[in-house]
Design an enzyme around this catalytic site. Structure first.
Site, mmCIF file in Angstrom:
data_model
loop_
_atom_site.group_PDB
_atom_site.id
_atom_site.type_symbol
_atom_site.label_atom_id
_atom_site.label_comp_id
_atom_site.label_asym_id
_atom_site.label_seq_id
_atom_site.Cartn_x
_atom_site.Cartn_y
_atom_site.Cartn_z
ATOM 1 N N ASP A 65 0.869 -1.175 0.000
ATOM 2 C CA ASP A 65 0.000 0.000 0.000
ATOM 3 C C ASP A 65 0.909 1.229 0.000
ATOM 4 O OD1 ASP A 65 -1.618 2.156 0.577
ATOM 5 O OD2 ASP A 65 -2.748 1.122 2.149
ATOM 6 N N VAL A 66 0.849 2.017 -1.081
ATOM 7 C CA VAL A 66 1.800 3.143 -1.210
ATOM 8 C C VAL A 66 1.562 4.242 -0.181
ATOM 9 C CG1 VAL A 66 2.203 2.747 -3.682
ATOM 10 C CG2 VAL A 66 0.427 4.380 -2.978
ATOM 11 N N ASN A 92 2.910 5.237 -10.259
ATOM 12 C CA ASN A 92 1.685 5.255 -11.066
ATOM 13 C C ASN A 92 0.396 4.958 -10.291
ATOM 14 O OD1 ASN A 92 0.162 4.657 -13.738
ATOM 15 N ND2 ASN A 92 0.102 2.685 -12.644
ATOM 16 N N SER A 142 -1.996 13.595 -15.098
ATOM 17 C CA SER A 142 -3.246 13.493 -15.863
ATOM 18 C C SER A 142 -3.445 14.807 -16.597
ATOM 19 C CB SER A 142 -4.417 13.264 -14.888
ATOM 20 O OG SER A 142 -5.652 13.445 -15.546
ATOM 21 N N TYR A 156 -9.199 14.909 -7.100
ATOM 22 C CA TYR A 156 -8.330 14.334 -8.132
ATOM 23 C C TYR A 156 -7.570 15.435 -8.873
ATOM 24 C CZ TYR A 156 -6.978 11.092 -11.875
ATOM 25 O OH TYR A 156 -6.274 10.319 -12.768
ATOM 26 N N LYS A 160 -3.509 15.673 -8.956
ATOM 27 C CA LYS A 160 -2.729 15.537 -10.196
ATOM 28 C C LYS A 160 -2.002 16.838 -10.530
ATOM 29 C CE LYS A 160 -3.503 11.196 -10.967
ATOM 30 N NZ LYS A 160 -2.426 10.194 -10.869
HETATM 31 N N1 LIG Z 1 -7.551 5.603 -16.697
HETATM 32 C C1 LIG Z 1 -7.493 6.904 -16.951
HETATM 33 O O1 LIG Z 1 -8.314 7.457 -17.707
HETATM 34 C C2 LIG Z 1 -6.412 7.753 -16.362
HETATM 35 C C3 LIG Z 1 -6.215 9.033 -16.893
HETATM 36 C C4 LIG Z 1 -5.220 9.843 -16.355
HETATM 37 C C5 LIG Z 1 -4.441 9.373 -15.317
HETATM 38 N N2 LIG Z 1 -4.670 8.138 -14.817
HETATM 39 C C6 LIG Z 1 -3.823 7.701 -13.718
HETATM 40 O O2 LIG Z 1 -3.163 6.530 -14.120
HETATM 41 C C7 LIG Z 1 -2.815 5.764 -12.969
HETATM 42 C C8 LIG Z 1 -3.222 4.325 -13.186
HETATM 43 O O3 LIG Z 1 -4.607 4.310 -13.445
HETATM 44 P P1 LIG Z 1 -5.338 3.107 -14.192
HETATM 45 O O4 LIG Z 1 -6.302 3.722 -15.108
HETATM 46 O O5 LIG Z 1 -4.354 2.124 -14.685
HETATM 47 O O6 LIG Z 1 -6.177 2.527 -12.949
HETATM 48 P P2 LIG Z 1 -6.456 1.037 -12.441
HETATM 49 O O7 LIG Z 1 -7.505 1.215 -11.403
HETATM 50 O O8 LIG Z 1 -6.682 0.130 -13.578
HETATM 51 O O9 LIG Z 1 -5.075 0.641 -11.735
HETATM 52 C C9 LIG Z 1 -4.645 1.306 -10.586
HETATM 53 C C10 LIG Z 1 -3.931 0.296 -9.705
HETATM 54 O O10 LIG Z 1 -3.443 1.016 -8.564
HETATM 55 C C11 LIG Z 1 -3.635 0.179 -7.435
HETATM 56 N N3 LIG Z 1 -3.703 0.982 -6.216
HETATM 57 C C12 LIG Z 1 -4.712 1.791 -5.808
HETATM 58 N N4 LIG Z 1 -4.437 2.292 -4.596
HETATM 59 C C13 LIG Z 1 -3.230 1.795 -4.244
HETATM 60 C C14 LIG Z 1 -2.415 1.926 -3.089
HETATM 61 N N5 LIG Z 1 -2.812 2.666 -2.021
HETATM 62 N N6 LIG Z 1 -1.220 1.295 -3.069
HETATM 63 C C15 LIG Z 1 -0.830 0.529 -4.120
HETATM 64 N N7 LIG Z 1 -1.563 0.340 -5.209
HETATM 65 C C16 LIG Z 1 -2.756 0.963 -5.267
HETATM 66 C C17 LIG Z 1 -4.948 -0.538 -7.704
HETATM 67 O O11 LIG Z 1 -5.070 -1.727 -6.920
HETATM 68 C C18 LIG Z 1 -4.851 -0.813 -9.190
HETATM 69 O O12 LIG Z 1 -4.276 -2.086 -9.456
HETATM 70 C C19 LIG Z 1 -3.479 6.455 -11.793
HETATM 71 O O13 LIG Z 1 -2.533 7.285 -11.151
HETATM 72 C C20 LIG Z 1 -4.539 7.316 -12.444
HETATM 73 O O14 LIG Z 1 -4.839 8.456 -11.673
HETATM 74 C C21 LIG Z 1 -5.634 7.308 -15.306
#
Ligand SMILES: NC(=O)c1ccc[n+]([C@@H]2O[C@H](COP(=O)([O-])OP(=O)(O)OC[C@H]3O[C@@H](n4cnc5c(N)ncnc54)[C@H](O)[C@@H]3O)[C@@H](O)[C@H]2O)c1
Length: 251
Positions: A65-66, A92, A142, A156, A160
């Site tokens: 857990d980060v 990430n 983001s 959010y 970001k």
């Molecule tokens: N999907 C989008 O549209 C999008 C757009 C811009 C930015 N992002 C960013 O990209 C990153 C990844 O997003 P994604 O779309 O792959 O999401 P996702 O939900 O598919 O994956 C995120 C992962 O992070 C893990 N996670 C969550 N909280 C955590 C914690 N406290 N410690 C460790 N791991 C944890 C989750 O278990 C999950 O496996 C995030 O930072 C998100 O904000 C996503």
């Protein structure tokens, strides 16, 4: 003489947070394909170990857990003990609690800040300490950290926006250690993170129309930029925020 820049990561020790799903999982596969050893970190230990199993012998996983300062320090120390150093961090992991500002609970605000901002800090500094040969940190920001966004999402947006400026600050602060720090700024990517939105045809149509290239992103659209920023191909690039948005912010 080969004058092409190297996008290879042979022999590099790479760590991906949030590597059990979505963008992180795609990046973990890409790092392994580029020749790196990959350590997949995720609070969902089963997803992390599934991702590592899928990649094979060049990958490892640790449930983490980060937001937990003690656990994060221990995990990065353990990785450095096991592999000798850390070369690349894809910082990430992230969450969202999309609410109107007037309705957002402090609990939700704190949860988003804890993962998206404090978690980034804990992982970046724990990894940087072990980048004894220099290194590269790629943070996931983001387009919502570079704009006011398209719907109410204040926690959010704030987190970001912070990632954007943390990236620039670390780029300056850690340059003397030859640690480069950059960020990607994706628009809407089809992952479990956005599935509640991307299952709505109206939402998809709206965002396709806001995107000059005319479609939403897939996780695989992210990995070329991550590889560029992680590898020696970007050896003089630091403090840069790279939108991956099909031209959305260019308008
Ligand atoms: N999907 C989008 O549209 C999008 C757009 C811009 C930015 N992002 C960013 O990209 C990153 C990844 O997003 P994604 O779309 O792959 O999401 P996702 O939900 O598919 O994956 C995120 C992962 O992070 C893990 N996670 C969550 N909280 C955590 C914690 N406290 N410690 C460790 N791991 C944890 C989750 O278990 C999950 O496996 C995030 O930072 C998100 O904000 C996503």
């Amino acid at each position: 003489m080969n004058r092409l820049p190297s996008f290879r990561l042979d022999g590099r020790i790479t760590v991906v947070t949030g590597g059990g799903s979505g963008i992180g999982r795609a990046a973990a596969h890409m790092f392994a394909s580029a020749g790196a050893t990959v350590v997949v970190l995720d609070s969902n230990g089963a997803a992390a170990s599934d991702a590592a199993d899928e990649i094979g012998s060049s990958a490892d996983s640790i449930a983490t857990d980060v937001t937990n300062p003690v656990a994060v320090k221990e995990v990065f120390d353990e990785i450095a003990d096991r592999y000798g150093r850390i070369d690349v961090l894809f910082n990430n992991a992230g969450i969202n609690r999309r609410r109107d500002s007037m309705e957002l609970s402090l609990e939700d605000w704190n949860a988003v800040i804890a993962v998206n901002m404090t978690g980034m800090l804990l992982c970046a500094r724990s990894a940087a300490k072990h980048m004894t040969k220099g290194g590269s940190i790629v943070n996931t920001a983001s387009v919502l950290g570079l704009s006011g966004g398209w719907f109410p999402n204040i926690a959010y947006q704030a987190s970001k926006g912070a990632v954007v400026n943390m990236t620039r600050s670390w780029a300056v602060e850690w340059a003397s250690y030859h640690i480069r720090v950059n960020a990607i700024a994706p628009s809407i990517v089809r992952t479990p993170f956005t599935s509640a939105l991307t299952e709505q045809p109206d939402f998809v149509a709206k965002f396709e129309s806001l995107t000059p290239l005319g479609r939403l992103c897939e996780p695989e659209d992210m990995v070329g930029a991550v590889l560029f920023l992680a590898s020696d191909a970007s050896s003089m690039v630091t403090g840069h925020i790279l939108p991956i948005d099909g031209g959305m912010l260019a308008q």
